[in-house]
Scaffold this active site. Structure first.
Site, short mmCIF file in Angstrom:
data_model
loop_
_atom_site.label_atom_id
_atom_site.label_comp_id
_atom_site.label_asym_id
_atom_site.label_seq_id
_atom_site.Cartn_x
_atom_site.Cartn_y
_atom_site.Cartn_z
CB ILE A 31 -0.96 -0.03 1.22
CG1 ILE A 31 -2.20 0.79 0.98
CG2 ILE A 31 -0.26 0.37 2.51
CD1 ILE A 31 -3.30 0.54 1.99
CG ASN A 85 11.83 -5.70 6.86
OD1 ASN A 85 13.00 -5.78 6.50
ND2 ASN A 85 10.98 -4.83 6.37
N GLY A 91 12.79 -4.23 11.61
CA GLY A 91 11.84 -3.28 11.03
C GLY A 91 10.51 -3.89 10.66
CG HIS A 98 5.45 -9.31 5.37
ND1 HIS A 98 5.18 -9.32 6.72
CD2 HIS A 98 6.15 -8.18 5.13
CE1 HIS A 98 5.69 -8.22 7.27
NE2 HIS A 98 6.29 -7.52 6.33
P1 AMP Z 1 7.13 -4.71 7.35
O1 AMP Z 1 7.51 -3.32 7.79
O2 AMP Z 1 8.26 -5.51 6.80
O3 AMP Z 1 6.35 -5.43 8.43
O4 AMP Z 1 6.16 -4.51 6.11
C1 AMP Z 1 4.79 -4.31 6.22
C2 AMP Z 1 4.35 -3.72 4.92
O5 AMP Z 1 2.96 -3.84 4.84
C3 AMP Z 1 4.69 -2.23 4.76
O6 AMP Z 1 5.53 -2.04 3.61
C4 AMP Z 1 3.31 -1.58 4.56
O7 AMP Z 1 3.32 -0.53 3.62
C5 AMP Z 1 2.47 -2.75 4.08
N1 AMP Z 1 1.04 -2.67 4.32
C6 AMP Z 1 0.43 -2.32 5.48
N2 AMP Z 1 -0.90 -2.39 5.33
C7 AMP Z 1 -1.14 -2.81 4.06
C8 AMP Z 1 -2.31 -3.08 3.31
N3 AMP Z 1 -3.56 -2.96 3.82
N4 AMP Z 1 -2.17 -3.50 2.02
C9 AMP Z 1 -0.94 -3.62 1.48
N5 AMP Z 1 0.20 -3.39 2.14
C10 AMP Z 1 0.11 -2.98 3.42
#
Ligand code: AMP
Length: 112
Positions: A31, A85, A91, A98
């Protein structure tokens, strides 16, 4: 995990821009993209992170999905970065395992 954001995306409760799906893995656009192409590849089954994972074959499935996504996005030749991460210092902000796929521009190294 009823309150997990990515579980809710995986079960369709929360919409996402899906780019790939199979029985075990889902990939959708981040997102808040940090590169022109930024996709998240997740197992449908909940694991908080790599440390909790008890099925390493699932990582193979995630890598197989990454190859498919790279072809689909047209970045399999130009290259990309895969990042997982893990935990506070890593982070990680969403506690559902994921893998980030970043590409379509030259990425610096090391990351900040
Ligand atoms: P991390 O910081 O490695 O946990 O990555 C989490 C990621 O999820 C971040 O890059 C966010 O931008 C992404 N994210 C959070 N909410 C959503 C959502 N609803 N749809 C898509 N990506 C998301």
């Amino acid at each position: 995990m009823e309150n997990c954001l990515f579980c809710r995306i995986a079960n369709g409760e929360i919409p996402s821009a899906k780019v790939y799906e199979d029985d075990a893995v889902l990939a959708f656009r981040d997102i808040a993209p940090a590169a022109p192409e930024h996709v998240l590849i997740i197992p449908k089954k909940h694991y908080d992170n790599v440390m909790q994972l008890d099925d390493d074959l699932l990582l193979a499935r995630m890598f197989a999905a990454a190859r498919e996504v790279a072809k689909q996005l047209g970045i399999s030749e130009s290259g990309f970065r895969l990042v997982i991460n893990t935990g506070k210092d890593g982070g990680q902000t969403v506690e559902h395992l994921h893998m980030h796929m970043l590409g379509a521009r030259e990425l610096g190294w090391p990351p900040g």
